[in-house]
Design a protein around this motif. Structure first.
Motif, PDB file in Angstrom:
ATOM      1  N   TYR A  52     -37.666 -54.919 -35.393  1.00  0.00           N
ATOM      2  CA  TYR A  52     -37.371 -56.345 -35.462  1.00  0.00           C
ATOM      3  C   TYR A  52     -35.868 -56.631 -35.568  1.00  0.00           C
ATOM      4  N   THR A  53     -35.171 -55.942 -36.444  1.00  0.00           N
ATOM      5  CA  THR A  53     -33.737 -56.208 -36.651  1.00  0.00           C
ATOM      6  C   THR A  53     -32.958 -55.999 -35.352  1.00  0.00           C
ATOM      7  N   GLN A  54     -33.222 -54.912 -34.663  1.00  0.00           N
ATOM      8  CA  GLN A  54     -32.538 -54.635 -33.394  1.00  0.00           C
ATOM      9  C   GLN A  54     -32.899 -55.686 -32.352  1.00  0.00           C
ATOM     10  N   LEU A  55     -34.170 -56.102 -32.329  1.00  0.00           N
ATOM     11  CA  LEU A  55     -34.604 -57.102 -31.348  1.00  0.00           C
ATOM     12  C   LEU A  55     -33.887 -58.434 -31.554  1.00  0.00           C
ATOM     13  N   VAL A  56     -33.728 -58.845 -32.793  1.00  0.00           N
ATOM     14  CA  VAL A  56     -33.037 -60.109 -33.067  1.00  0.00           C
ATOM     15  C   VAL A  56     -31.574 -60.009 -32.663  1.00  0.00           C
ATOM     16  N   GLU A  57     -30.935 -58.888 -32.999  1.00  0.00           N
ATOM     17  CA  GLU A  57     -29.529 -58.697 -32.624  1.00  0.00           C
ATOM     18  C   GLU A  57     -29.363 -58.691 -31.107  1.00  0.00           C
ATOM     19  N   GLU A  58     -30.250 -57.996 -30.410  1.00  0.00           N
ATOM     20  CA  GLU A  58     -30.161 -57.924 -28.951  1.00  0.00           C
ATOM     21  C   GLU A  58     -30.501 -59.259 -28.303  1.00  0.00           C
ATOM     22  N   HIS A  93     -40.747 -60.102 -43.642  1.00  0.00           N
ATOM     23  CA  HIS A  93     -40.519 -59.322 -42.427  1.00  0.00           C
ATOM     24  C   HIS A  93     -41.715 -59.443 -41.483  1.00  0.00           C
ATOM     25  N   LEU A  94     -42.904 -59.396 -42.036  1.00  0.00           N
ATOM     26  CA  LEU A  94     -44.116 -59.509 -41.236  1.00  0.00           C
ATOM     27  C   LEU A  94     -44.206 -60.866 -40.542  1.00  0.00           C
ATOM     28  N   GLU A  95     -43.871 -61.928 -41.249  1.00  0.00           N
ATOM     29  CA  GLU A  95     -43.902 -63.269 -40.652  1.00  0.00           C
ATOM     30  C   GLU A  95     -42.861 -63.393 -39.543  1.00  0.00           C
ATOM     31  N   LYS A  96     -41.681 -62.863 -39.780  1.00  0.00           N
ATOM     32  CA  LYS A  96     -40.631 -62.903 -38.757  1.00  0.00           C
ATOM     33  C   LYS A  96     -41.042 -62.089 -37.531  1.00  0.00           C
ATOM     34  N   SER A  97     -41.651 -60.933 -37.761  1.00  0.00           N
ATOM     35  CA  SER A  97     -42.118 -60.090 -36.657  1.00  0.00           C
ATOM     36  C   SER A  97     -43.201 -60.802 -35.856  1.00  0.00           C
ATOM     37  N   SER A  98     -44.097 -61.467 -36.562  1.00  0.00           N
ATOM     38  CA  SER A  98     -45.155 -62.227 -35.897  1.00  0.00           C
ATOM     39  C   SER A  98     -44.565 -63.349 -35.051  1.00  0.00           C
ATOM     40  N   ASP A  99     -43.563 -64.037 -35.579  1.00  0.00           N
ATOM     41  CA  ASP A  99     -42.890 -65.098 -34.819  1.00  0.00           C
ATOM     42  C   ASP A  99     -42.256 -64.530 -33.544  1.00  0.00           C
TER      43      ASP A  99
END
Length: 151
Positions: A76-82, A130-136
């Motif tokens: 998730y962290t890498q995906l948001v940054e990218e 983290h789970l909610e953000k990943s789901s979003d």
């Protein structure tokens, strides 16, 4: 609440996915641990998303959707940054997982970038787990793929 379900008479009763262990976010996160999947689904939304998945679209209870959800959770962290940068290996991998062809990824990335930018600026975002953000993010990437890719 009323749910209209059509049965598939070609399959014996009970042959579909178990909504609590095979569907929903619980199955995505705990694909090899049934009790954890059930617990997660019940805690998440009393299992309503899992049940809806099992009845309305049982094909979403396994395969690429699970792999995509797990990948997003784990990166998730890498995906948001990218997404903010508009390019990256993790972002392209996520799009490949939802079967978005390379030729269509540019438009899909722009859609993800725009939607995630809006989500990140939302005041409630920082309070999410983290789970909610990943789901979003999972929902955003699927929406982008549905709009911009021939899935």
């Amino acid at each position: 609440m009323s749910v209209n379900v059509q049965a598939d008479s070609s399959k014996p009763a009970g042959s579909g996915p178990n909504p609590y262990s095979d569907c929903g976010i619980g199955a995505a996160l705990f694909s090899n641990t049934g009790w954890a999947a059930v617990t997660s689904n019940v805690i998440w939304d009393l299992g309503s998303t899992a049940i809806t998945s099992a009845t309305a679209s049982p094909e979403t209870c396994s395969g690429k959707n699970i792999k995509t959800a797990l990948f997003i959770r784990d990166t998730y962290t890498q995906l948001v940054e990218e997404s903010a940068a508009g390019d990256g290996m993790h972002l392209k991998t996520a799009l490949n997982l939802v079967e978005c062809g390379e030729a269509q990824q540019s438009n899909a990335i722009q859609a993800v970038r725009s939607e995630m930018g809006a989500a990140l600026s939302n005041a409630d975002y920082q309070g999410k787990t983290h789970l909610e953000k990943s789901s979003d993010f999972y929902n955003v990437i699927n929406k982008a793929a549905a709009r911009h890719c021939s899935v």
